[in-house]
Design an enzyme around this catalytic site. Sequence first.
Site, PDB file in Angstrom:
ATOM      1  N   ASP A 247       0.875  -1.157   0.000  1.00 23.54           N
ATOM      2  CA  ASP A 247       0.000   0.000   0.000  1.00 23.54           C
ATOM      3  C   ASP A 247       0.922   1.220   0.000  1.00 23.54           C
ATOM      4  OD1 ASP A 247      -3.174   0.611   1.657  1.00 23.54           O
ATOM      5  OD2 ASP A 247      -2.116   1.720   0.109  1.00 23.54           O
TER       6      ASP A 247
HETATM    7  C1  GLC Z   1      -4.485   4.167  -0.273  1.00 26.13           C
HETATM    8  C2  GLC Z   1      -5.332   2.947  -0.005  1.00 26.13           C
HETATM    9  C3  GLC Z   1      -5.260   1.930  -1.105  1.00 26.13           C
HETATM   10  C4  GLC Z   1      -5.102   2.618  -2.434  1.00 26.13           C
HETATM   11  C5  GLC Z   1      -3.742   3.283  -2.434  1.00 26.13           C
HETATM   12  C6  GLC Z   1      -3.513   4.098  -3.715  1.00 26.13           C
HETATM   13  O1  GLC Z   1      -3.860   4.607   0.881  1.00 26.13           O
HETATM   14  O2  GLC Z   1      -5.150   2.301   1.247  1.00 26.13           O
HETATM   15  O3  GLC Z   1      -6.478   1.163  -1.058  1.00 26.13           O
HETATM   16  O4  GLC Z   1      -5.196   1.694  -3.505  1.00 26.13           O
HETATM   17  O5  GLC Z   1      -3.531   4.114  -1.309  1.00 26.13           O
HETATM   18  O6  GLC Z   1      -4.336   5.200  -3.736  1.00 26.13           O
END
Ligand code: GLC
Length: 730
Positions: free
Chosen positions: A269
């Site tokens: 993430d």
């Molecule tokens: C965010 C989310 C994730 C997302 C990523 C990109 O913090 O937790 O679900 O795909 O960052 O935006």
Amino acid sequence: MSRSVCRLAAALLCSTAAAHAAPSPRPDEAEARAAAVLTQMTPQERRVLLRGYVPYYAPARLLGAPNSAGVVPGVPRLGVPNLTESDASLGVANLGGVMRAGDGATALPSAAALAATWDPALVEKAGAAIGAEARAKGFNVLLAGGVNLVREPRNGRNFEYFSEDPLLSGTLVGHAIRGVQSNAIISTIKHFALNAQETGRGGLSANMAEAALRESDLLAFEIGVEIGRPGSVMCAYNQVNGVYACENSFLLNDVLRRDWGYKGFVMSDWGAVHSTSIREGLDQESGTNAKKPALFGEGLETALASGKVAQADVDRAALRILTSMYRLGVVDRPVKAGEPIDFEANGRVAREVAESGIVLLKNEGQILPIGTATQRILVIGAHADVGVLGGGGSSQVLPVGGAALTLPLPGEPIYHKKMYAPSSPLLALRALRPGSSVTYDDGTDPARAAAAARDAQLVVVFAEQFTAEGKDVPDLSLPNGQDALIAAVAAANPKTVVVLETGGPVLMPWLDKVSAVLEAWYPGQRGGEAIARVLTGEIDASGRLPVTFPAAVDQTPNPKLPGSDRGQPRGDAGLYDVAFDEHFPVEYPEGADAGYRWYDRTKAKPLFAFGHGLSYTRFAYSGLELAGGRTLTARFTVANVGTRPGTETAQVYARVGGVKHLVGWERVVLKPGETRTLSVTADPRLLAAFDVKARNWRVAPGAYAVAVGSASDAPRLEGEVRLTGSRLRP
Ligand code: GLC
């Protein structure tokens, strides 16, 4: 072969599942092509695949990438394209237009609404629609597949997740991923694992014994991976049993690779990496800034130089990334921004999902559907005159045609805006009832609304609850005085219908004062029309709850939101704000028994049970036949004994270890008088306990009570079956 048995066999490459999967080369062919191209890459070229950037902060050579969540450099000289990544499960997100002004996309209803359809084929169709839009906008990775179990009803991201049950969640997320990947792009499945709340998500340790974890959250991922075969798994922000998910070798090496045989790659993430954890199973760091050192950039170089990481580790990670790219067609069918999009067709899919996901919770005196004799209708609240609410965060989609209304939240990040899709329930109702007087009151003055209600033959009050990524709501009450508004209106006119636009369960102190309640969730791009069509009976109310609605927060496993004492409620929806990476433990008293299983165990009576949902017609169940052995099969007949066509979701539960488990279901559309005989065979894992020592599923021999019915608390047929006892792996 029924879907549930096929799932088990799918683990052994069941022909049925594989036949329906997106047409793609056999895994070994993709891996062979990946290995071949890898040998042509320099060590530096192999390393670049392991570090993703936020496009806005990417190196100059990548600045042409479409501006969204991420971009990962490819190797152009060898025909390996960049990975261009966008969120998420509910459509092609762009932070409400912040990233690509005016670039709208079809806003699907929330994952809660998708789950409330209990319809894998429809969920797959929805995934295919948003995957096509991602492809047409130049993205070859859609960061979809959110499947964390809904354990904490206050979780700000419940609207992005499916359900509290591992079978329902895993089945639906798997079909959503298949739909997305049918466009020759990669889908993720996320957030691996046990990311069950937003408060303190960056630092908390989600703690649970392995067997309970395997039988619940991990089982949802396992089923989703089997059915969907996602190109990538996204590891979560939080720790699991004290080890960050993105450096958790138990999760990423033991469970994902050794036990499940997963061949794709693990991406982090955004900002979830705490070490160069390539040996612990992380393959790619997401969302870095080229101007700042990264653990899978400079950190990797350092680790290679020191011998902490070997070139073989880099090669393994690069091979996994390339294998997914070849297997899913990302190399052979490169995406190109600017392709045409059939927004009309995709809007119809969004409406079909919204309609099928609307749950009729209460309908006293059959006040719904609204008859043509009802000529004076008052609509109140929740900006129903312009549109329908959506959730906030990285999954927020700027709807096609732009938002009907955008309300920034003071002090919140750019993506914490309340945004309404341009689909007005009021206008849709007027269009379906041209001969009626359908008036509107914005609900800001309960006394005024109540006075207007007195003159109406029917009142429809819309109530909303905004929820968003990064925050949890501090309680389950409707915010901003809406309970008082509903109570005042219902006191003035008992023929009051409440339509909820919420992220998940809410309390209803006014429930016995109103005649009917519909849960419409965040109903998406065509939500207003969907709501109006259900209210007027154009279509049956067919949704079934994918989550329990508590009667009180005290019924839940953690009445006090873990970590809430570390932050203060703030912002429009009273959302919590706790330091992102504050360390604190979160325990789950429910263990594997999330949701309805917890209520079954504690004998607490919820407001509305998992699987509950009324129809405008009536169904009769008969002729239960049970067969046992290694697993169980239930055959039974459902009849539409009412006067209107309707949709029933017949659910099959078995009592395992003293607790009710959903072991299968069938959704059926029946004309008045029509009957259908259905058969459900349980995936043995739902009848089993996970034996940690043997690393195997074990079904205990003996008698199992079975209930078939229209909700987890509404058995219509019951029986008992004997199982011989078995282990999943011999
Ligand atoms: C965010 C989310 C994730 C997302 C990523 C990109 O913090 O937790 O679900 O795909 O960052 O935006």
